[in-house]
Design a protein around this motif. Structure first.
Motif, PDB file in Angstrom:
ATOM      1  N   PRO A 240       0.802  -1.220   0.000  1.00  0.00           N
ATOM      2  CA  PRO A 240       0.000   0.000   0.000  1.00  0.00           C
ATOM      3  C   PRO A 240       0.838   1.276   0.000  1.00  0.00           C
ATOM      4  CG  PRO A 240       0.006  -0.984   2.169  1.00  0.00           C
ATOM      5  CD  PRO A 240       0.726  -1.933   1.256  1.00  0.00           C
ATOM      6  N   PHE A 241       2.127   1.154  -0.059  1.00  0.00           N
ATOM      7  CA  PHE A 241       3.001   2.326  -0.154  1.00  0.00           C
ATOM      8  C   PHE A 241       4.052   2.028  -1.211  1.00  0.00           C
ATOM      9  CE2 PHE A 241       4.380  -0.471   3.195  1.00  0.00           C
ATOM     10  CZ  PHE A 241       5.743  -0.642   2.956  1.00  0.00           C
ATOM     11  N   GLY A 242       4.712   3.047  -1.691  1.00  0.00           N
ATOM     12  CA  GLY A 242       5.719   2.854  -2.726  1.00  0.00           C
ATOM     13  C   GLY A 242       5.083   2.738  -4.095  1.00  0.00           C
ATOM     14  N   ASN A 243       5.720   1.989  -4.975  1.00  0.00           N
ATOM     15  CA  ASN A 243       5.214   1.798  -6.330  1.00  0.00           C
ATOM     16  C   ASN A 243       5.102   0.305  -6.625  1.00  0.00           C
ATOM     17  OD1 ASN A 243       7.899   1.005  -6.873  1.00  0.00           O
ATOM     18  ND2 ASN A 243       8.469   3.114  -7.310  1.00  0.00           N
ATOM     19  N   MET A 244       4.927  -0.060  -7.861  1.00  0.00           N
ATOM     20  CA  MET A 244       4.699  -1.472  -8.190  1.00  0.00           C
ATOM     21  C   MET A 244       5.954  -2.336  -8.038  1.00  0.00           C
ATOM     22  SD  MET A 244       1.566  -1.735  -8.563  1.00  0.00           S
ATOM     23  CE  MET A 244       1.236  -3.297  -9.310  1.00  0.00           C
ATOM     24  N   ALA A 245       7.134  -1.739  -7.936  1.00  0.00           N
ATOM     25  CA  ALA A 245       8.363  -2.504  -7.707  1.00  0.00           C
ATOM     26  C   ALA A 245       8.623  -2.734  -6.226  1.00  0.00           C
ATOM     27  CB  ALA A 245       9.553  -1.770  -8.331  1.00  0.00           C
ATOM     28  N   THR A 246       7.842  -2.095  -5.367  1.00  0.00           N
ATOM     29  CA  THR A 246       8.095  -2.161  -3.929  1.00  0.00           C
ATOM     30  C   THR A 246       7.952  -3.568  -3.374  1.00  0.00           C
ATOM     31  OG1 THR A 246       7.353   0.117  -3.675  1.00  0.00           O
ATOM     32  CG2 THR A 246       7.379  -1.236  -1.703  1.00  0.00           C
ATOM     33  N   GLY A 247       6.944  -4.308  -3.801  1.00  0.00           N
ATOM     34  CA  GLY A 247       6.715  -5.642  -3.266  1.00  0.00           C
ATOM     35  C   GLY A 247       7.883  -6.577  -3.512  1.00  0.00           C
ATOM     36  N   LEU A 248       8.329  -6.643  -4.757  1.00  0.00           N
ATOM     37  CA  LEU A 248       9.464  -7.504  -5.066  1.00  0.00           C
ATOM     38  C   LEU A 248      10.733  -7.011  -4.389  1.00  0.00           C
ATOM     39  CD1 LEU A 248       8.768  -8.165  -8.828  1.00  0.00           C
ATOM     40  CD2 LEU A 248       8.599  -9.791  -6.955  1.00  0.00           C
ATOM     41  N   PHE A 249      10.930  -5.699  -4.362  1.00  0.00           N
ATOM     42  CA  PHE A 249      12.127  -5.151  -3.733  1.00  0.00           C
ATOM     43  C   PHE A 249      12.179  -5.484  -2.247  1.00  0.00           C
ATOM     44  CE2 PHE A 249      13.712  -1.390  -1.346  1.00  0.00           C
ATOM     45  CZ  PHE A 249      15.058  -1.691  -1.465  1.00  0.00           C
ATOM     46  N   VAL A 250      11.078  -5.331  -1.558  1.00  0.00           N
ATOM     47  CA  VAL A 250      11.057  -5.594  -0.122  1.00  0.00           C
ATOM     48  C   VAL A 250      11.287  -7.075   0.159  1.00  0.00           C
ATOM     49  CG1 VAL A 250       9.542  -5.623   1.895  1.00  0.00           C
ATOM     50  CG2 VAL A 250       9.695  -3.584   0.493  1.00  0.00           C
ATOM     51  N   ILE A 251      10.674  -7.947  -0.616  1.00  0.00           N
ATOM     52  CA  ILE A 251      10.837  -9.382  -0.387  1.00  0.00           C
ATOM     53  C   ILE A 251      12.269  -9.825  -0.676  1.00  0.00           C
ATOM     54  CG2 ILE A 251      10.162 -11.642  -1.286  1.00  0.00           C
ATOM     55  CD1 ILE A 251       7.300 -10.520  -1.379  1.00  0.00           C
ATOM     56  N   PHE A 252      12.852  -9.356  -1.773  1.00  0.00           N
ATOM     57  CA  PHE A 252      14.228  -9.742  -2.069  1.00  0.00           C
ATOM     58  C   PHE A 252      15.222  -9.087  -1.108  1.00  0.00           C
ATOM     59  CE2 PHE A 252      12.570 -11.208  -6.171  1.00  0.00           C
ATOM     60  CZ  PHE A 252      13.186 -12.457  -6.200  1.00  0.00           C
ATOM     61  N   SER A 253      14.907  -7.905  -0.601  1.00  0.00           N
ATOM     62  CA  SER A 253      15.766  -7.288   0.409  1.00  0.00           C
ATOM     63  C   SER A 253      15.722  -8.077   1.707  1.00  0.00           C
ATOM     64  CB  SER A 253      15.335  -5.842   0.679  1.00  0.00           C
ATOM     65  OG  SER A 253      15.543  -5.052  -0.443  1.00  0.00           O
ATOM     66  N   LEU A 254      14.533  -8.539   2.076  1.00  0.00           N
ATOM     67  CA  LEU A 254      14.416  -9.371   3.274  1.00  0.00           C
ATOM     68  C   LEU A 254      15.179 -10.686   3.103  1.00  0.00           C
ATOM     69  CD1 LEU A 254      13.126  -9.716   6.070  1.00  0.00           C
ATOM     70  CD2 LEU A 254      11.152 -10.703   4.934  1.00  0.00           C
ATOM     71  N   LEU A 255      15.049 -11.302   1.947  1.00  0.00           N
ATOM     72  CA  LEU A 255      15.770 -12.541   1.667  1.00  0.00           C
ATOM     73  C   LEU A 255      17.281 -12.319   1.686  1.00  0.00           C
ATOM     74  CD1 LEU A 255      15.557 -15.529   0.796  1.00  0.00           C
ATOM     75  CD2 LEU A 255      15.581 -14.710  -1.553  1.00  0.00           C
ATOM     76  N   ALA A 256      17.747 -11.259   1.027  1.00  0.00           N
ATOM     77  CA  ALA A 256      19.182 -10.964   1.013  1.00  0.00           C
ATOM     78  C   ALA A 256      19.689 -10.618   2.405  1.00  0.00           C
ATOM     79  CB  ALA A 256      19.470  -9.813   0.051  1.00  0.00           C
ATOM     80  N   GLY A 257      18.874  -9.942   3.200  1.00  0.00           N
ATOM     81  CA  GLY A 257      19.284  -9.595   4.559  1.00  0.00           C
ATOM     82  C   GLY A 257      19.437 -10.810   5.449  1.00  0.00           C
ATOM     83  N   VAL A 258      18.506 -11.726   5.374  1.00  0.00           N
ATOM     84  CA  VAL A 258      18.572 -12.924   6.216  1.00  0.00           C
ATOM     85  C   VAL A 258      19.729 -13.826   5.780  1.00  0.00           C
ATOM     86  CG1 VAL A 258      17.338 -15.032   6.839  1.00  0.00           C
ATOM     87  CG2 VAL A 258      16.151 -12.848   6.868  1.00  0.00           C
ATOM     88  N   VAL A 259      19.865 -14.035   4.475  1.00  0.00           N
ATOM     89  CA  VAL A 259      20.973 -14.855   3.982  1.00  0.00           C
ATOM     90  C   VAL A 259      22.308 -14.171   4.272  1.00  0.00           C
ATOM     91  CG1 VAL A 259      22.034 -15.791   1.881  1.00  0.00           C
ATOM     92  CG2 VAL A 259      19.592 -16.024   2.253  1.00  0.00           C
ATOM     93  N   GLY A 260      22.351 -12.853   4.150  1.00  0.00           N
ATOM     94  CA  GLY A 260      23.579 -12.119   4.440  1.00  0.00           C
ATOM     95  C   GLY A 260      23.987 -12.191   5.897  1.00  0.00           C
ATOM     96  N   MET A 261      23.009 -12.143   6.800  1.00  0.00           N
ATOM     97  CA  MET A 261      23.347 -12.289   8.224  1.00  0.00           C
ATOM     98  C   MET A 261      23.890 -13.686   8.507  1.00  0.00           C
ATOM     99  SD  MET A 261      20.457 -10.090  10.305  1.00  0.00           S
ATOM    100  CE  MET A 261      19.935 -11.519  11.129  1.00  0.00           C
ATOM    101  N   GLY A 262      23.280 -14.697   7.935  1.00  0.00           N
ATOM    102  CA  GLY A 262      23.776 -16.055   8.123  1.00  0.00           C
ATOM    103  C   GLY A 262      25.159 -16.247   7.526  1.00  0.00           C
ATOM    104  N   THR A 263      25.382 -15.689   6.347  1.00  0.00           N
ATOM    105  CA  THR A 263      26.691 -15.784   5.715  1.00  0.00           C
ATOM    106  C   THR A 263      27.745 -15.039   6.515  1.00  0.00           C
ATOM    107  OG1 THR A 263      25.737 -16.045   3.522  1.00  0.00           O
ATOM    108  CG2 THR A 263      27.970 -15.198   3.622  1.00  0.00           C
ATOM    109  N   SER A 264      27.397 -13.887   7.053  1.00  0.00           N
ATOM    110  CA  SER A 264      28.363 -13.118   7.837  1.00  0.00           C
ATOM    111  C   SER A 264      28.737 -13.844   9.119  1.00  0.00           C
ATOM    112  CB  SER A 264      27.801 -11.728   8.161  1.00  0.00           C
ATOM    113  OG  SER A 264      27.611 -10.989   6.988  1.00  0.00           O
ATOM    114  N   LEU A 265      27.749 -14.439   9.782  1.00  0.00           N
ATOM    115  CA  LEU A 265      28.053 -15.192  11.002  1.00  0.00           C
ATOM    116  C   LEU A 265      28.916 -16.414  10.697  1.00  0.00           C
ATOM    117  CD1 LEU A 265      24.679 -15.005  12.927  1.00  0.00           C
ATOM    118  CD2 LEU A 265      26.857 -13.988  13.594  1.00  0.00           C
ATOM    119  N   ALA A 266      28.549 -17.170   9.668  1.00  0.00           N
ATOM    120  CA  ALA A 266      29.351 -18.334   9.301  1.00  0.00           C
ATOM    121  C   ALA A 266      30.720 -17.908   8.783  1.00  0.00           C
ATOM    122  CB  ALA A 266      28.622 -19.159   8.252  1.00  0.00           C
TER     123      ALA A 266
END
Length: 170
Positions: free
Chosen positions: A58-84
Motif C-alpha cells: 500500500p506504499f511505494g510503487n509497483m516494484a516495492t513488493g518484489l524489492f522488499v521481499i528480495f531485500s528481506l531474503l538478502a538480509g537474512v541470507v547475508g546475516m547467516g553468511t556473515s556469522l558463518a
C-alpha cells in the motif's frame, strides 16, 4: 596481499556486513508487516489487475513488493553468511575459506538482485523515507559485500599458495 592483512580486512568487512544486513532485515521486515496490515483496505479500491497482484504494497510503487521481499531474503541470507564467515575466517584454513568464499559469492548475487530492484524502484519514483533508507542500505551493502568477497577470495589464494609451498596437496 599478506595473510594478516587479508584476514583482518575480511574480519572487519564481515562485522560491518553483519551490522548492515541486520539493518536491512529489520527495515524490510517492518515493510512486509506494514504491507500485510494495510494491503486489504488499500487494495480493495484498485482496479482488477492490480487487486489480484500477489505482492501489492500500500506504499511505494509497483516494484516495492518484489524489492522488499528480495531485500528481506538478502538480509537474512547475508546475516547467516556473515556469522558463518566470521567463524570460517577465524579458522583461516583452506577448507573454511573456500566455504566462506562460496557463501559470500551467493550472498553477493542475492544482494545484487535486491540492489537491481532498488534501482528500478528509484527509477519509477514515488516512495516514502523508510523505503529510501532501505534502498540506500541495500546499495551500500552490495558494495561492502563485493569488497568482503574479494578479501575472502584473496585469503583463499594466500592459503592455497601457503599450502603448496609447504608441500601439501591442492
Amino acid at each position: 596481499m599478506a595473510s594478516g592483512g587479508s584476514k583482518s580486512a575480511a574480519y572487519i568487512l564481515l562485522m560491518l556486513n553483519l551490522t548492515l544486513y541486520f539493518i536491512v532485515t529489520v527495515i524490510a521486515a517492518w515493510a512486509v508487516n506494514h504491507g500485510i496490515q494495510r494491503s486489504r483496505e488499500a487494495a480493495s479500491v484498485l482496479s482488477l489487475p492490480a487487486r489480484i497482484f500477489p505482492i501489492y504494497f500500500p506504499f511505494g510503487n509497483m516494484a516495492t513488493g518484489l524489492f522488499v521481499i528480495f531485500s528481506l531474503l538478502a538480509g537474512v541470507v547475508g546475516m547467516g553468511t556473515s556469522l558463518a564467515g566470521l567463524h570460517n575466517v577465524l579458522q583461516w584454513d583452506l577448507a573454511n575459506l573456500n566455504a566462506a568464499a562460496a557463501s559470500s559469492l551467493i550472498t553477493w548475487a542475492l544482494t545484487l538482485l535486491a540492489m537491481g530492484l532498488a534501482c528500478k524502484e528509484i527509477d519509477i519514483g514515488w516512495k516514502d523515507s523508510n523505503l529510501r533508507t532501505l534502498e540506500v542500505m541495500t546499495i551500500i551493502v552490495s558494495a561492502t559485500q563485493l569488497f568482503c568477497t574479494g578479501a575472502i577470495h584473496a585469503g583463499v589464494e594466500d592459503a592455497a599458495r601457503k599450502r603448496n609451498r609447504m608441500g601439501g596437496r591442492f
